[in-house]
Design a protein around this motif. Structure first.
Motif, PDB file in Angstrom:
ATOM      1  N   ASP A 182     -10.157  48.254  34.498  1.00 46.61           N
ATOM      2  CA  ASP A 182     -10.259  47.262  32.809  1.00 46.61           C
ATOM      3  C   ASP A 182      -8.641  46.324  33.471  1.00 46.61           C
ATOM      4  O   ASP A 182      -9.275  46.166  31.983  1.00 46.61           O
ATOM      5  CB  ASP A 182     -10.197  48.527  32.309  1.00 46.61           C
ATOM      6  N   MET A 183      -8.406  46.564  34.243  1.00 47.96           N
ATOM      7  CA  MET A 183      -6.805  45.809  33.989  1.00 47.96           C
ATOM      8  C   MET A 183      -7.042  44.530  34.107  1.00 47.96           C
ATOM      9  O   MET A 183      -6.097  43.823  32.969  1.00 47.96           O
ATOM     10  CB  MET A 183      -6.179  45.998  35.384  1.00 47.96           C
ATOM     11  N   PRO A 184      -7.951  44.139  34.759  1.00 52.13           N
ATOM     12  CA  PRO A 184      -7.516  42.473  34.402  1.00 52.13           C
ATOM     13  C   PRO A 184      -8.049  42.017  32.606  1.00 52.13           C
ATOM     14  O   PRO A 184      -7.597  41.396  31.843  1.00 52.13           O
ATOM     15  CB  PRO A 184      -8.763  41.965  34.843  1.00 52.13           C
ATOM     16  N   ARG A 185      -9.009  42.599  31.838  1.00 51.33           N
ATOM     17  CA  ARG A 185      -9.571  42.354  31.060  1.00 51.33           C
ATOM     18  C   ARG A 185      -8.559  42.138  29.437  1.00 51.33           C
ATOM     19  O   ARG A 185      -8.483  42.059  28.980  1.00 51.33           O
ATOM     20  CB  ARG A 185     -11.353  42.469  31.000  1.00 51.33           C
ATOM     21  N   ALA A 186      -7.778  43.697  30.349  1.00 46.51           N
ATOM     22  CA  ALA A 186      -7.084  44.507  29.374  1.00 46.51           C
ATOM     23  C   ALA A 186      -6.017  43.634  29.358  1.00 46.51           C
ATOM     24  O   ALA A 186      -5.021  43.799  27.972  1.00 46.51           O
ATOM     25  CB  ALA A 186      -6.858  46.455  30.083  1.00 46.51           C
TER      26      ALA A 186
END
Length: 202
Positions: free
Chosen positions: A136-140
């Motif tokens: 989820d890191m890139p989108r978050a």
């Protein structure tokens, strides 16, 4: 009587060019900025600027970098991830209040800056501490940066609805930004969203 020595001419430098361009943008908007007008304010020939800045896009990137460098990234980062992001959000708001004219162009620019990369890394570190999963890191990170810089722009410039066809355009200086309390409310809502994401994925 001794002759007075001529005033020493201030040397041209990228920093001086970017700061002068920033002042012109804040006064008249990005659309009005040109190398010719910039050269006139600097008191140099337009070709002299090109020895330091390749073109207008490079000039704008330098201006954006200059503005973003005024956004503090605490080192060491606060142990509490909420406080780390809270400080970042407030920093965005303060910089936008300082330079409201440049923020719309900075948001819509197709090109990033080195400082922007540093801000992204700062956000990622805070999100890792919060417990956001790797997938989820890139989108978050992208969502958080977009939310933060967009919220800061609204705080400085107000929410600008596009006029209907045929309606007269309003002056760009007429809109008024939201208050510091509104900005803090937006930041806390953002933090609550991260907590919800972590809780759901956990």
């Amino acid at each position: 009587m001794a002759r007075q020595a001529p005033a020493r001419r201030q040397p041209l430098s990228p920093e001086r060019i970017y700061r002068t361009a920033l002042a012109l943008i804040e006064e008249n908007g990005v659309e009005d900025l040109s190398m010719r007008k910039l050269a006139g304010v600097l008191g140099v020939d337009a070709m002299s600027i090109y020895h330091h800045v390749e073109n207008k896009q490079a000039l704008l990137q330098g201006v954006f970098q200059t503005v973003q460098e005024e956004l503090p990234l605490p080192d060491p980062m606060p142990a509490d991830w909420k406080e780390a992001l809270r400080q970042l959000g407030k920093g965005f708001h303060q910089v936008a209040q300082r330079y409201p004219g440049v923020f719309p162009a900075m948001i819509t620019s197709a090109y990033g800056t080195e400082r922007e990369r540093e801000i992204f890394h700062y956000i990622q570190r805070a999100l890792q501490t919060a417990g956001v999963k790797e997938q989820d890191m890139p989108r978050a990170t992208s969502a958080l940066y977009t939310y933060g810089i967009g919220m800061a722009n609204v705080a400085a410039n107000g929410l600008r609805l596009r006029p209907l066809y045929g309606e007269p355009e309003t002056d760009r200086h007429e809109a008024h930004g939201t208050s510091e309390a509104d900005a803090e409310f937006s930041i806390e809502m953002m933090l609550a969203g991260i907590e919800h994401l972590v809780g759901r994925s956990g």
